[in-house]
Scaffold this motif. Structure first.
Motif, PDB file in Angstrom:
ATOM      1  N   HIS A  33       0.856  -1.187   0.000  1.00  0.00           N
ATOM      2  CA  HIS A  33       0.000   0.000   0.000  1.00  0.00           C
ATOM      3  C   HIS A  33       0.892   1.238   0.000  1.00  0.00           C
ATOM      4  CE1 HIS A  33      -2.866  -3.052   1.610  1.00  0.00           C
ATOM      5  NE2 HIS A  33      -3.696  -2.380   0.842  1.00  0.00           N
ATOM      6  N   GLN A  34       1.560   1.433  -1.113  1.00  0.00           N
ATOM      7  CA  GLN A  34       2.555   2.501  -1.240  1.00  0.00           C
ATOM      8  C   GLN A  34       2.314   3.236  -2.547  1.00  0.00           C
ATOM      9  OE1 GLN A  34       5.549   2.522  -3.488  1.00  0.00           O
ATOM     10  NE2 GLN A  34       6.101   4.533  -2.649  1.00  0.00           N
ATOM     11  N   GLY A  35       2.568   4.548  -2.546  1.00  0.00           N
ATOM     12  CA  GLY A  35       2.276   5.323  -3.738  1.00  0.00           C
ATOM     13  C   GLY A  35       0.775   5.341  -3.979  1.00  0.00           C
ATOM     14  N   ASN A  36       0.373   5.179  -5.224  1.00  0.00           N
ATOM     15  CA  ASN A  36      -1.040   4.899  -5.505  1.00  0.00           C
ATOM     16  C   ASN A  36      -1.117   3.500  -6.080  1.00  0.00           C
ATOM     17  OD1 ASN A  36      -3.695   4.662  -6.232  1.00  0.00           O
ATOM     18  ND2 ASN A  36      -3.868   6.692  -7.120  1.00  0.00           N
ATOM     19  N   TRP A  37      -1.199   2.518  -5.180  1.00  0.00           N
ATOM     20  CA  TRP A  37      -1.219   1.122  -5.587  1.00  0.00           C
ATOM     21  C   TRP A  37      -2.416   0.796  -6.486  1.00  0.00           C
ATOM     22  CZ3 TRP A  37      -2.117   3.174  -0.830  1.00  0.00           C
ATOM     23  CH2 TRP A  37      -3.400   3.015  -0.296  1.00  0.00           C
ATOM     24  N   GLU A  38      -3.498   1.582  -6.402  1.00  0.00           N
ATOM     25  CA  GLU A  38      -4.656   1.322  -7.246  1.00  0.00           C
ATOM     26  C   GLU A  38      -4.343   1.547  -8.722  1.00  0.00           C
ATOM     27  OE1 GLU A  38      -7.376  -0.053  -6.473  1.00  0.00           O
ATOM     28  OE2 GLU A  38      -7.366   0.017  -4.283  1.00  0.00           O
ATOM     29  N   LEU A  39      -3.307   2.313  -9.041  1.00  0.00           N
ATOM     30  CA  LEU A  39      -2.955   2.554 -10.436  1.00  0.00           C
ATOM     31  C   LEU A  39      -2.258   1.361 -11.070  1.00  0.00           C
ATOM     32  CD1 LEU A  39      -1.846   6.290 -10.651  1.00  0.00           C
ATOM     33  CD2 LEU A  39      -4.120   5.279 -10.708  1.00  0.00           C
ATOM     34  N   LEU A  40      -1.972   0.325 -10.302  1.00  0.00           N
ATOM     35  CA  LEU A  40      -1.448  -0.906 -10.889  1.00  0.00           C
ATOM     36  C   LEU A  40      -2.459  -1.536 -11.855  1.00  0.00           C
ATOM     37  CD1 LEU A  40       0.275  -2.487  -7.755  1.00  0.00           C
ATOM     38  CD2 LEU A  40       1.419  -1.606  -9.794  1.00  0.00           C
ATOM     39  N   VAL A  41      -3.714  -1.130 -11.747  1.00  0.00           N
ATOM     40  CA  VAL A  41      -4.726  -1.632 -12.680  1.00  0.00           C
ATOM     41  C   VAL A  41      -4.500  -1.078 -14.086  1.00  0.00           C
ATOM     42  CG1 VAL A  41      -6.411  -1.888 -10.826  1.00  0.00           C
ATOM     43  CG2 VAL A  41      -6.437   0.192 -12.225  1.00  0.00           C
ATOM     44  N   TYR A  42      -3.618  -0.093 -14.247  1.00  0.00           N
ATOM     45  CA  TYR A  42      -3.285   0.444 -15.570  1.00  0.00           C
ATOM     46  C   TYR A  42      -2.236  -0.396 -16.296  1.00  0.00           C
ATOM     47  CZ  TYR A  42      -5.603   4.829 -14.113  1.00  0.00           C
ATOM     48  OH  TYR A  42      -6.516   5.776 -13.691  1.00  0.00           O
ATOM     49  N   LEU A  43      -1.637  -1.366 -15.623  1.00  0.00           N
ATOM     50  CA  LEU A  43      -0.547  -2.136 -16.224  1.00  0.00           C
ATOM     51  C   LEU A  43      -0.924  -2.809 -17.541  1.00  0.00           C
ATOM     52  CD1 LEU A  43       1.331  -3.759 -13.196  1.00  0.00           C
ATOM     53  CD2 LEU A  43       2.079  -1.882 -14.665  1.00  0.00           C
ATOM     54  N   PRO A  44      -2.154  -3.357 -17.700  1.00  0.00           N
ATOM     55  CA  PRO A  44      -2.487  -3.958 -19.006  1.00  0.00           C
ATOM     56  C   PRO A  44      -2.444  -2.971 -20.167  1.00  0.00           C
ATOM     57  CG  PRO A  44      -4.005  -4.734 -17.319  1.00  0.00           C
ATOM     58  CD  PRO A  44      -3.201  -3.622 -16.698  1.00  0.00           C
ATOM     59  N   LEU A  45      -2.537  -1.670 -19.879  1.00  0.00           N
ATOM     60  CA  LEU A  45      -2.431  -0.663 -20.935  1.00  0.00           C
ATOM     61  C   LEU A  45      -0.980  -0.420 -21.338  1.00  0.00           C
ATOM     62  CD1 LEU A  45      -4.911   2.023 -19.524  1.00  0.00           C
ATOM     63  CD2 LEU A  45      -5.396   0.255 -21.230  1.00  0.00           C
ATOM     64  N   LEU A  46      -0.053  -0.791 -20.467  1.00  0.00           N
ATOM     65  CA  LEU A  46       1.361  -0.479 -20.664  1.00  0.00           C
ATOM     66  C   LEU A  46       2.205  -1.707 -20.979  1.00  0.00           C
ATOM     67  CD1 LEU A  46       1.584   1.925 -17.604  1.00  0.00           C
ATOM     68  CD2 LEU A  46       1.410   2.611 -20.001  1.00  0.00           C
ATOM     69  N   LEU A  47       1.729  -2.870 -20.558  1.00  0.00           N
ATOM     70  CA  LEU A  47       2.437  -4.120 -20.804  1.00  0.00           C
ATOM     71  C   LEU A  47       1.437  -5.153 -21.331  1.00  0.00           C
ATOM     72  CD1 LEU A  47       4.530  -4.246 -17.498  1.00  0.00           C
ATOM     73  CD2 LEU A  47       5.464  -3.846 -19.798  1.00  0.00           C
ATOM     74  N   PRO A  48       1.705  -5.768 -22.483  1.00  0.00           N
ATOM     75  CA  PRO A  48       0.721  -6.643 -23.134  1.00  0.00           C
ATOM     76  C   PRO A  48       0.699  -8.072 -22.589  1.00  0.00           C
ATOM     77  CG  PRO A  48       2.667  -6.496 -24.503  1.00  0.00           C
ATOM     78  CD  PRO A  48       2.927  -5.615 -23.301  1.00  0.00           C
ATOM     79  N   TYR A  49       0.584  -8.195 -21.259  1.00  0.00           N
ATOM     80  CA  TYR A  49       0.580  -9.520 -20.656  1.00  0.00           C
ATOM     81  C   TYR A  49      -0.629  -9.650 -19.728  1.00  0.00           C
ATOM     82  CZ  TYR A  49       5.409  -8.477 -21.930  1.00  0.00           C
ATOM     83  OH  TYR A  49       6.533  -8.050 -22.594  1.00  0.00           O
ATOM     84  N   PRO A  50      -1.189 -10.861 -19.615  1.00  0.00           N
ATOM     85  CA  PRO A  50      -2.302 -11.060 -18.666  1.00  0.00           C
ATOM     86  C   PRO A  50      -1.889 -10.652 -17.255  1.00  0.00           C
ATOM     87  CG  PRO A  50      -2.004 -12.990 -20.065  1.00  0.00           C
ATOM     88  CD  PRO A  50      -0.825 -12.104 -20.317  1.00  0.00           C
ATOM     89  N   SER A  51      -2.803 -10.002 -16.548  1.00  0.00           N
ATOM     90  CA  SER A  51      -2.484  -9.470 -15.222  1.00  0.00           C
ATOM     91  C   SER A  51      -3.591  -9.823 -14.234  1.00  0.00           C
ATOM     92  CB  SER A  51      -2.313  -7.947 -15.300  1.00  0.00           C
ATOM     93  OG  SER A  51      -1.985  -7.399 -14.045  1.00  0.00           O
ATOM     94  N   ASN A  52      -3.200 -10.421 -13.115  1.00  0.00           N
ATOM     95  CA  ASN A  52      -4.134 -10.756 -12.038  1.00  0.00           C
ATOM     96  C   ASN A  52      -3.737 -10.014 -10.771  1.00  0.00           C
ATOM     97  OD1 ASN A  52      -5.401 -12.703 -13.683  1.00  0.00           O
ATOM     98  ND2 ASN A  52      -3.952 -14.278 -13.048  1.00  0.00           N
ATOM     99  N   THR A  53      -4.728  -9.693  -9.966  1.00  0.00           N
ATOM    100  CA  THR A  53      -4.438  -9.151  -8.637  1.00  0.00           C
ATOM    101  C   THR A  53      -5.260  -9.909  -7.614  1.00  0.00           C
ATOM    102  OG1 THR A  53      -4.293  -7.139  -7.296  1.00  0.00           O
ATOM    103  CG2 THR A  53      -6.209  -7.331  -8.734  1.00  0.00           C
TER     104      THR A  53
END
Length: 289
Positions: free
Chosen positions: A118-138
């Motif tokens: 819970h550091q920075g804005n951890w909720e913005l990790l949901v943007y990773l599929p826009l930046l990296l073309p790999y399946p992403s789970n949380t």
């Protein structure tokens, strides 16, 4: 179904379409309300800060607490914005400093375990599929309030992240491994464990602190690369994300080395920018006997 969700969460959609200037003004008003009026978890925050930084004086502790509350309020409204933000604007809000570290491991057929906090804005990790073309789970712990749990799922899954309940996390990752899937999995590691959980005691801010063993044990089983995602804030609403290697071959790492390294990465990051960690949760409520 989409219309039903918009109707169900209509107040949040209406807030989300507002310009960021208005949302940040709302954040400032919220900060004044929760810090000065209702004093939301203020005793918890100050107690945690005093434990973590015993050499800091009262003014320094109060200054960090104020900056934390301002940042915390920004996270709330930045997360709500995710409901309607365009892909183009989302990409501008999160800049990956070293995406090649993930790209190179994926090219080698390695899955990634993002051992985050819970550091920075951890909720913005949901943007990773826009930046990296790999399946992403949380992997997440469901909220007791079903309405707000649904809202969080709506926000977190909007750009392609798959949310998996924490209780199903191990089975999900083992299934991915058996199917030879290359995936980025995100596990938050700084939550305070429950008494009945499997835990490991780390030296964290000069005190014995309990950490979940999930990420440590899973990575040893799968041998997935373990990375620590560290946020820095460029300016209000714009973040950089740097990936630091915790373990490249965790199956070769003895005992609880992975979680020990994670605790050190987290402490170093918090010490650098203390206001960007979630001080309002009771991190030390479980004490060693």
């Amino acid at each position: 179904m989409k219309f039903y969700k918009i109707l169900k969460y209509f107040p949040f959609y209406m807030l989300s379409v507002m310009p960021m200037q208005i949302l940040y003004f709302s954040s400032d008003c919220t900060y004044t309300f929760i810090y000065y009026i209702i004093q939301y978890r203020k005793k918890v925050v100050l107690d945690n800060l005093r434990k973590a930084f015993p050499k800091k004086n009262k003014d320094e502790i109060n200054d960090i607490s104020k900056r934390f509350y301002r940042h915390f309020c920004d996270i709330i409204f930045e997360s709500i914005k995710t409901l309607t933000i365009s892909k183009e604007d989302a990409k501008k809000r999160l800049n990956l400093k070293n995406p090649e570290i993930i790209e190179n491991f994926v090219k080698d057929g390695r899955s990634i375990l993002l051992y985050t906090a819970h550091q920075g804005n951890w909720e913005l990790l949901v943007y990773l599929p826009l930046l990296l073309p790999y399946p992403s789970n949380t992997f997440y712990r469901p909220l007791n309030n079903l309405y707000f749990n649904g809202l969080l799922l709506l926000i977190r899954e909007r750009f392609g992240v798959t949310c998996v309940e924490k209780s199903k996390g191990y089975r999900t990752i083992i299934k991915q491994k058996n199917n030879s899937e290359i995936v980025m999995n995100c596990i938050i590691g700084d939550q305070s464990p429950r008494k009945e959980s499997a835990i490991h005691w780390c030296n964290f801010f000069n005190r014995k602190t309990a950490f979940y063993l999930g990420a440590n044990n899973i990575s040893r089983k799968t041998n997935d690369v373990v990375l620590f995602p560290r946020f820095t804030k460029v300016k209000r609403g714009e973040y950089q994300l740097y990936f630091e290697i915790i373990e490249e071959f965790p199956s070769r790492s003895p005992g609880y080395k992975t979680v020990d390294k994670y605790a050190r990465c987290l402490e170093n990051t918090i010490t650098t920018v203390p206001e960007m960690w979630l001080w309002s949760h009771r991190r030390w409520k479980l004490t060693e006997r």
